[in-house]
Design an enzyme around this catalytic site. Structure first.
Site, short mmCIF file in Angstrom:
data_model
loop_
_atom_site.label_atom_id
_atom_site.label_comp_id
_atom_site.label_asym_id
_atom_site.label_seq_id
_atom_site.Cartn_x
_atom_site.Cartn_y
_atom_site.Cartn_z
N LYS A 143 55.40 58.71 47.31
CA LYS A 143 57.05 58.10 47.45
C LYS A 143 57.83 58.59 46.28
CE LYS A 143 59.27 53.64 48.10
NZ LYS A 143 59.08 52.31 47.92
N LYS A 146 53.82 56.67 43.10
CA LYS A 146 55.22 56.12 43.68
C LYS A 146 56.06 56.47 42.13
CE LYS A 146 57.62 51.84 44.53
NZ LYS A 146 57.35 50.43 44.91
#
Length: 325
Positions: free
Chosen positions: A247, A194
């Protein structure tokens, strides 16, 4: 006469193009995000995300019923509480907004696969994903609260836990806590990679989770780094993750491919809020063909190696795909 390859033979009409298509997108590939809020009678559009709404529990079925009818594979629930505190205590409360939403969805649609986002940023008054001490987001105390949250979500009926906090060791902490509580069957979709991305702005609008000081760069990843992504994913695999998330998705397709090539776990891509908002804004101005751009973008993520795609476009994409059958 000089010989050359006639590649166009396999592109002459739609039938042959479908026959030789290498990658396919299906509603079963999608994870659809839903935002549940406290209160009643609420269906409010997120200003920066046209078509995405906050739903109070008494209206949540309006969204979930559509998802089920469209054949979308699963949903992920985010909760926006009315009150927040320093440690995000409502994140693990039995009557927390996410826990209530999970129970309601599973009662109405027992076969719909329900994931729970496990983070603290929506629940803390400072907007960070962990506990703050002396201006620092501390790791190990955050793990204790996050693991407690994961167990409470599993007790409410979540089929899968999806931790997005990026604390070191969170998969180990979650796996141990879930197993000790009797939830050995509940898998973990780790937001293993992320990035500290500029593409998250609209989500923070939707989740009311903007940091009240500083930023998240001490725990989310530097967008310039790729080798670090593989180290993060490797740690989560070793700690017992069942699936891996990258992500954002659109600007990190190279990372999706590297994770896919390196590890044999299922890989998910998060087609994040900023990516969604850009497409919506351009489509509203008539600058792009929304359908064409969305399906091309989602196909690109599949081609890069994603098995699943968490996307706000899921409902529209499912309708468009049904029209092509």
């Amino acid at each position: 006469m000089q010989s050359f390859k006639r590649h166009r033979r396999l592109r002459q009409n739609s039938a042959i193009r479908r026959m030789v298509r290498e990658n396919h997108v299906s509603p079963a590939d999608f994870i659809y995000p839903i935002f549940a809020v406290e209160g009643s009678g609420i269906k409010e559009e997120v200003p920066s995300m046209p078509g995405v709404f906050h739903y109070s529990l008494d209206r949540l079925h309006e969204e979930v019923d559509q998802v089920a009818e469209l054949g979308i594979g699963s949903i992920i629930l985010f909760g926006v509480p009315e009150e927040k505190d320093a440690c995000g205590s409502s994140a693990y409360a039995e009557d927390g907004i996410v826990q209530q939403a999970i129970r309601q969805v599973k009662e109405r649609h027992p076969d719909l696969y329900v994931m729970a986002d496990t983070c603290l940023c929506q629940f803390t008054d400072h907007g960070h994903c962990g506990v703050v001490e002396n201006g620092e987001i501390v790791n190990d105390e955050s793990l204790r609260i996050l693991a407690q949250t994961a167990v409470s979500q599993a007790k409410a009926g979540a089929d899968m836990i999806a931790p997005s906090n990026m604390m070191d060791g969170f998969v180990t902490a979650f796996r141990q806590a879930l197993d000790e509580a009797g939830f050995v069957h509940v898998p973990i979709l780790s937001y293993a990679i992320k990035y500290a991305s500029a593409f998250y702005g609209p989500f923070r609008d939707a989740a009311h989770s903007s940091p009240q000081f500083g930023d998240r760069r001490t725990y989310q990843m530097d967008p310039a780094n790729a080798r670090e992504a593989l180290r993060e994913a490797s740690s989560d695999v070793d700690e017992g993750a069942d699936m891996l998330m990258v992500k954002p998705g659109l600007a990190y397709m190279d990372i999706i491919r590297q994770v896919r090539d390196r590890f044999d776990l299922p890989v998910a891509a998060y087609n994040v809020s900023g990516e969604y908002a850009m497409v919506k804004a351009a489509a509203e101005r008539g600058w792009i063909d929304e359908r064409g751009v969305v399906l091309e973008m989602l196909t690109g993520m599949k081609r890069a190696g994603a098995d699943l795609i968490l996307t706000y476009h899921a409902k529209d994409a499912a309708r468009w795909l049904a029209e092509d059958v």
